[in-house]
Design an enzyme around this catalytic site. Structure first.
Site, PDB file in Angstrom:
ATOM      1  N   TYR A  61       0.949  -1.049   0.218  1.00  0.00           N
ATOM      2  CA  TYR A  61       0.166  -0.488   0.003  1.00  0.00           C
ATOM      3  C   TYR A  61       1.380   0.771  -0.224  1.00  0.00           C
ATOM      4  O   TYR A  61       1.393   1.629   0.901  1.00  0.00           O
ATOM      5  CB  TYR A  61      -0.872  -0.225   0.836  1.00  0.00           C
ATOM      6  CG  TYR A  61      -1.743   1.053   1.266  1.00  0.00           C
ATOM      7  CD1 TYR A  61      -3.546   0.755   0.870  1.00  0.00           C
ATOM      8  CD2 TYR A  61      -1.516   2.506   1.816  1.00  0.00           C
ATOM      9  CE1 TYR A  61      -3.976   1.913   0.736  1.00  0.00           C
ATOM     10  CE2 TYR A  61      -2.831   3.617   1.756  1.00  0.00           C
ATOM     11  CZ  TYR A  61      -3.656   3.284   1.374  1.00  0.00           C
ATOM     12  OH  TYR A  61      -4.360   4.461   1.745  1.00  0.00           O
TER      13      TYR A  61
ATOM     14  N   GLN B 197       1.405   5.144  -0.151  1.00  0.00           N
ATOM     15  CA  GLN B 197       0.725   6.050   0.062  1.00  0.00           C
ATOM     16  C   GLN B 197       1.711   7.279   0.761  1.00  0.00           C
ATOM     17  O   GLN B 197       1.899   8.050   0.041  1.00  0.00           O
ATOM     18  CB  GLN B 197      -0.236   6.105   1.080  1.00  0.00           C
ATOM     19  CG  GLN B 197      -1.425   7.678   1.819  1.00  0.00           C
ATOM     20  CD  GLN B 197      -1.940   7.333   2.672  1.00  0.00           C
ATOM     21  OE1 GLN B 197      -3.100   6.623   2.589  1.00  0.00           O
ATOM     22  NE2 GLN B 197      -1.985   7.965   3.575  1.00  0.00           N
TER      23      GLN B 197
ATOM     24  N   GLY C  55       5.569  -0.970   3.660  1.00  0.00           N
ATOM     25  CA  GLY C  55       5.405  -2.170   3.944  1.00  0.00           C
ATOM     26  C   GLY C  55       5.567  -3.324   2.453  1.00  0.00           C
ATOM     27  O   GLY C  55       5.040  -3.072   1.913  1.00  0.00           O
TER      28      GLY C  55
ATOM     29  N   ARG D 259       8.857 -12.272  41.395  1.00  0.00           N
ATOM     30  CA  ARG D 259       9.941 -11.526  42.006  1.00  0.00           C
ATOM     31  C   ARG D 259       9.168 -10.727  43.487  1.00  0.00           C
ATOM     32  O   ARG D 259       8.703 -10.939  43.792  1.00  0.00           O
ATOM     33  CB  ARG D 259      10.433 -10.360  41.072  1.00  0.00           C
ATOM     34  CG  ARG D 259      11.259  -9.351  41.078  1.00  0.00           C
ATOM     35  CD  ARG D 259      12.236 -10.187  41.616  1.00  0.00           C
ATOM     36  NE  ARG D 259      13.294  -9.601  41.189  1.00  0.00           N
ATOM     37  CZ  ARG D 259      14.729  -9.389  41.058  1.00  0.00           C
ATOM     38  NH1 ARG D 259      15.439 -10.577  40.953  1.00  0.00           N
ATOM     39  NH2 ARG D 259      16.141  -8.424  40.930  1.00  0.00           N
TER      40      ARG D 259
ATOM     41  N   ARG E 291       1.118   1.233  39.461  1.00  0.00           N
ATOM     42  CA  ARG E 291       1.452   1.121  37.776  1.00  0.00           C
ATOM     43  C   ARG E 291       0.479  -0.056  37.023  1.00  0.00           C
ATOM     44  O   ARG E 291       0.231  -0.178  35.930  1.00  0.00           O
ATOM     45  CB  ARG E 291       2.759   0.342  38.077  1.00  0.00           C
ATOM     46  CG  ARG E 291       3.186   1.697  38.801  1.00  0.00           C
ATOM     47  CD  ARG E 291       4.894   1.376  38.970  1.00  0.00           C
ATOM     48  NE  ARG E 291       5.973   1.123  37.792  1.00  0.00           N
ATOM     49  CZ  ARG E 291       6.989   0.896  38.049  1.00  0.00           C
ATOM     50  NH1 ARG E 291       7.446   0.751  39.156  1.00  0.00           N
ATOM     51  NH2 ARG E 291       7.805   0.882  36.794  1.00  0.00           N
TER      52      ARG E 291
ATOM     53  N   THR F 260       2.510   5.799  13.819  1.00  0.00           N
ATOM     54  CA  THR F 260       2.745   6.985  13.057  1.00  0.00           C
ATOM     55  C   THR F 260       1.889   6.777  11.764  1.00  0.00           C
ATOM     56  O   THR F 260       2.048   6.640  10.480  1.00  0.00           O
ATOM     57  CB  THR F 260       4.790   7.033  12.724  1.00  0.00           C
ATOM     58  OG1 THR F 260       5.084   5.921  12.625  1.00  0.00           O
ATOM     59  CG2 THR F 260       4.664   7.988  13.634  1.00  0.00           C
TER      60      THR F 260
ATOM     61  N   GLU G 279      -0.288   5.173   9.338  1.00  0.00           N
ATOM     62  CA  GLU G 279      -2.245   5.889   9.172  1.00  0.00           C
ATOM     63  C   GLU G 279      -1.846   7.246   9.412  1.00  0.00           C
ATOM     64  O   GLU G 279      -3.378   7.979   9.381  1.00  0.00           O
ATOM     65  CB  GLU G 279      -3.521   5.031   9.102  1.00  0.00           C
ATOM     66  CG  GLU G 279      -3.733   4.282   8.736  1.00  0.00           C
ATOM     67  CD  GLU G 279      -4.197   4.169   7.271  1.00  0.00           C
ATOM     68  OE1 GLU G 279      -4.973   4.377   6.925  1.00  0.00           O
ATOM     69  OE2 GLU G 279      -3.366   3.988   6.207  1.00  0.00           O
TER      70      GLU G 279
END
Length: 700
Positions: free
Chosen positions: A153, A155, A195, A325, A355, A444, A446
Site C-alpha cells: 500500500y 501512500q 511495507g 519476583r 502501575r 505513525t 496511517e
C-alpha cells in the site's frame, strides 16, 4: 591448561532457585481467583477462537521455521530472511490444514513477528475489496486472494505522510493512449516507508494526485504491477529499494519507490466510486466524498482492535513476573512460607499495583472497544451497499481518534510494564523490549498520532455546530450528538456524587465523561467561530477534545459490553463472579482515566474538590478489590508461552531457570574463550605490560 577445550559452550550448573520457587508463588496467586478463568476467557475471546488457538499452537511449535529460540540474537538480514521463509511455510500450512481467515490471523498473532506478506493481507487486499469495480475485482482482487500477486500500500512519501491531500506523486491522464502516467516530480515525492515494497511486492496500491487536462482532482487510488512476474525485477520507469534498518519492525522490508513517467492502463484507477471516462477524460466524482475512507477505517479499526491484545501481552508478562519476583521484607506485614519469613512479592506493593492493575483494565477496555469497532465497520460496509452513509462519518472520526489514543495507551502501557519488571525488564529475554520496538510503528502508521486526531476534532466541531443549528440527525451510532444534546440542555450541570461509592455507578461516570467532552468542544467552537482563534493556535485544545471524545467512547463500550452480558444477550454466558470482576475493572479503568485527566474535569467545573478526592479514594479501593484476581485476569487473555516468548511471563512461573537457559543460547556463550581474545584482548594486556616496563626502565 590441560584438557581445556575452547569450543565448549558455557552452561549453568544444575541448581534450583531459592525456595519458594516461581511455580509455587504463581500457584498461590491463581488460588486467590474469585472467578472462573476459562469462563471469562471464553467470554473475552469466544469459544471458537480458543479452540482454534489450541489446535494451531502445537502446529507452529513443531515447525522448525517457526522456532523462536534465536529471535533475540538475529540481525536484520537474518530476521527478514526468516520472515520470508516463515511466510512461505505459513501459506503451505494454511493449505495443508484448510485454515480460514481466523486461523491465519491466530497463526500470525502467535508467531508475532512483523513480516512482508502481512501487509498484503491487512492493507492491500482490504483496499481492493473496498474500491474495486467488478472488472477490477477479477483483475486484481481475486488473484491477490490466491496469492498469485503480492501487494503493498504505497501512500506515504518522503515529504508527506498524514496530509494525503499534500502528496506529490501525480497520475496524469493521457487521452491519446487511455493511460495514466505516474511521475515523481521531486525527491520528496518518493514513496517511503511502504511495507513489503523493498524486496517483496510485485503489485502496489498507489495514492497519487489525479491530473486531467491540467486540472488537479486530488489524491486517488490506483493499482499497478511494479515488478516482473518472471524475474521480479522492477519494471522500467521505476526505482525501488529498501529504506534501511529501523528502530524495530526489521522483519519487514519497508521500501521506497520513484516513478519516471511510468505508464499504467486506464483499468488501474480503482473505480468503484470515482471514475475517469475513457477517451474524453471526463471525471465522475463519487456520490459521497467520504467513500474513500473505507480502507482507512478498516486499517484503523484493526489497529484499535490490536491495541487491546498488545496491552494484554505486556500486562501478562509484568503481572506474572511481579507475582514471582520478591524484594525486601515488609516489616509491618512480613510474609511467611512455612516457618520461614520471606521477601515480599513485588505485586503486593501498592505502587506496583497502581502501575499495573489499571493496565489490565485498559487491556480489557480496549479489547471490548476493538470488538465494537470491527462490528461497526462491518455494519457500515453493509449499510453503504444499500446507499446508507449515516454511520460512515462518525465511524471515520471515531476510528481516527481511537487509533491515535489507543496506540498512545498501548505504547505507554508496554513501556510501563517493562519498567515495572526492574532490571530484568531491560533484557530482551523479558519479551517486552523486542515487542515494544515492533509495536511502535502503530504510532505513525496511517498518520502520525499528533496529527490524525484533527480529523476527529473537525467532526466534533461540525457536529456541535449542527446541533446548535438544529440540523443534526439523532442516531444511536452518533454518540457525539447524544452527549452534546445532554450538555446543551444544562451546561451548568454539576456531578451529583455525594460519596466515593457514588462513583461506582455507570451513569454517573458516563455522564461525567460526556459533559467533559461537550464542554471542551463548546469552548473551542466558541473561540474559533466567534473569537477569531486560528486552528493552528487551538491545536492543543483540539487534541484534548479528541482525546475526551475517545475516552467517552471506550468507557461507554466497556459498560455496554457489561450491560449486554447482564441482559443475557451475549453469545457467551458468564456467571455473576465474572461479571463482578469485569465491573470492578470497568470502574478502575474509568476512574483511573479520570484521575489522570482531572484538570479537564476541573476546567469544566463539573467536579468539586471533594469529589476529586473521592475519585482518588475509589481508585485506591478498587486496587485492593482487583489485586487478588490479578494473575487470573491475565491468564484469561489466553496468551500461550509460545507467543509471549518471555522468560519473565511464563505460565508456570519458572522465571530464573528460563532466564539462564536463554542466556546459554547467546552466541558469545558458545565458546569458553572468544576468538577476539588472541587478536584484541590479549594484545591490549601485553601492550599495557610493555608500556609499564618501558616507563619503569625510563625512570631507572
Amino acid at each position: 591448561m590441560a584438557g581445556f577445550k575452547n569450543n565448549v559452550p558455557v552452561r549453568f550448573p544444575d541448581l534450583p532457585p531459592k525456595s519458594p520457587s516461581g511455580a509455587d508463588l504463581i500457584q498461590v496467586e491463581r488460588a486467590k481467583a474469585t472467578f472462573d478463568v476459562k469462563a471469562l476467557s471464553k467470554f473475552l475471546n469466544g469459544e471458537e477462537w480458543l479452540s482454534k488457538l489450541e489446535k494451531i499452537v502445537p502446529i507452529l511449535e513443531s515447525e522448525p521455521v517457526f522456532d523462536k529460540t534465536q529471535r533475540y540474537f538475529q540481525g536484520r538480514d537474518a530476521k527478514i530472511r526468516n520472515a520470508w521463509e516463515k511466510d512461505k511455510r505459513h501459506l503451505e500450512l494454511a493449505r495443508e490444514h484448510n485454515w480460514d481467515k481466523t486461523d491465519e490471523s491466530i497463526a500470525h498473532m502467535l508467531y508475532d513477528q512483523p513480516s512482508p506478506y502481512r501487509l498484503h493481507y491487512i492493507m492491500f487486499i482490504p483496499t481492493l475489496e473496498g474500491q474495486c469495480n467488478e472488472e477490477q475485482r477479477k483483475l486484481f482482487l481475486e488473484p491477490s486472494k490466491r496469492d498469485e500477486i503480492i501487494g503493498c500500500y504505497a501512500q506515504t512519501e518522503l515529504g508527506h505522510g498524514s496530509n494525503v491531500q499534500g502528496l506529490e506523486t501525480t497520475a496524469t491522464y493521457i487521452p491519446e493512449t487511455n493511460e495514466f502516467e505516474l511521475h515523481s516530480p521531486h525527491l520528496s515525492s518518493a514513496k517511503w516507508w511502504i511495507g513489503a515494497l523493498g524486496k517483496t511486492a510485485n503489485y502496489a496500491v498507489i495514492m497519487a494526485r489525479l491530473i486531467i487536462h491540467g486540472k488537479d482532482y486530488g489524491s486517488h487510488t490506483f493499482c499497478a504491477q511494479i515488478r516482473s512476474l518472471e524475474d521480479h525485477r522492477p519494471l522500467p520507469g521505476l526505482t525501488i529499494g529498501d529504506i534501511g534498518p529501523k528502530f524495530g519492525y526489521n522483519g519487514v522490508d519497508n521500501g521506497f519507490m520513484m516513478f519516471d513517467h511510468f505508464r499504467i492502463p486506464h483499468i488501474s484507477m480503482l473505480a468503484k466510486y470515482a471514475q475517469v471516462k475513457p477517451g474524453s477524460g471526463e471525471y465522475v466524482k463519487p456520490i459521497n466524498s467520504k467513500l474513500s475512507y473505507g480502507g482507512m477505517v478498516h486499517v484503523r479499526a484493526n489497529i484499535v482492535n490490536e491495541t487491546g491484545r498488545a496491552l494484554a501481552r505486556a500486562s501478562t508478562v509484568a503481572v506474572r513476573y511481579a507475582a514471582v519476583r520478591r524484594q525486601f521484607v515488609d516489616a509491618a506485614s512480613p510474609r511467611k512460607w512455612g516457618n520461614e519469613t520471606i521477601e515480599t512479592s513485588v505485586i503486593d506493593y501498592t505502587m506496583v499495583q497502581y502501575r499495573l492493575l489499571p493496565i489490565i483494565a485498559q487491556a480489557y477496555a480496549l479489547l471490548f472497544t476493538g470488538q465494537e469497532m470491527m462490528r461497526l465497520y462491518h455494519l457500515n460496509m453493509e449499510a453503504m451497499k444499500q446507499g446508507n452513509f449515516d454511520i460512515l462519518a462518525d465511524l471515520h472520526a471515531s476510528s481516527s481518534g481511537l487509533k491515535s489514543l489507543t496506540s498512545f495507551m498501548a505504547v505507554d502501557g508496554i513501556e510501563e510494564c517493562r519498567r515495572s519488571c526492574g532490571g530484568h525488564g531491560y533484557s530482551m529475554f523479558s519479551g517486552l523490549g523486542h515487542f515494544y520496538q515492533d509495536y511502535l510503528p502503530n504510532m505513525t502508521v496511517e498518520g502520525d498520532n499528533n496529527m490524525i486526531y484533527q480529523q476527529t476534532s473537525r467532526y466534533l466541531l461540525k457536529t456541535y455546530r449542527n446541533v446548535i443549528a438544529g440540523t443534526a440527525k439523532p442516531s444511536e451510532h452518533n454518540l457525539t450528538f447524544i452527549y452534546l444534546s445532554q450538555y446543551l440542555q444544562n451546561p451548568k450541570a454539576k456531578c451529583p456524587a455525594n460519596s466515593a461509592n457514588d462513583f461506582l455507578n455507570p451513569e454517573v461516570i458516563l455522564t461525567a465523561f460526556g459533559f467533559r467532552a461537550a464542554y471542551g468542544i463548546a469552548k473551542v467552537a466558541e473561540q474559533i467561530d466567534h473569537q477569531g482563534r486560528s486552528w493552528n493556535d487551538a491545536l492543543v485544545d483540539l487534541h484534548r477534545i479528541s482525546r475526551a471524545h475517545c475516552q467517552y467512547n471506550i468507557v461507554r463500550n466497556f459498560f455496554i459490553t457489561l450491560q449486554r452480558a447482564n441482559e443475557g444477550n451475549n453469545q457467551q454466558n458468564i456467571s455473576m463472579a465474572e461479571r463482578k470482576v469485569l465491573q470492578s475493572l470497568a470502574y478502575l479503568f474509568a476512574l483511573h482515566t479520570m484521575e489522570k485527566d482531572l484538570s479537564d474535569f476541573v476546567m469544566s467545573s463539573y467536579f468539586s474538590p471533594e469529589q476529586m478526592d473521592m475519585i482518588k479514594q475509589q481508585v485506591q479501593s478498587l486496587l485492593k478489590v482487583v489485586r487478588p484476581d490479578a494473575v487470573a485476569l491475565v491468564d484469561a487473555f489466553a496468551l500461550p508461552d509460545y507467543m509471549l516468548h518471555s522468560a519473565l511471563g511464563r505460565y508456570d512461573g519458572n522465571v530464573y531457570p528460563a532466564l539462564t537457559k536463554m542466556a546459554e543460547q547467546e552466541p558469545l556463550n558458545q565458546t569458553i574463550v572468544v576468538d577476539a581474545y588472541e587478536t584484541c584482548i590479549k594484545p591490549m594486556r601485553e601492550n599495557a605490560l610493555k608500556n609499564k616496563k618501558d616507563i619503569t626502565a625510563a625512570k631507572l
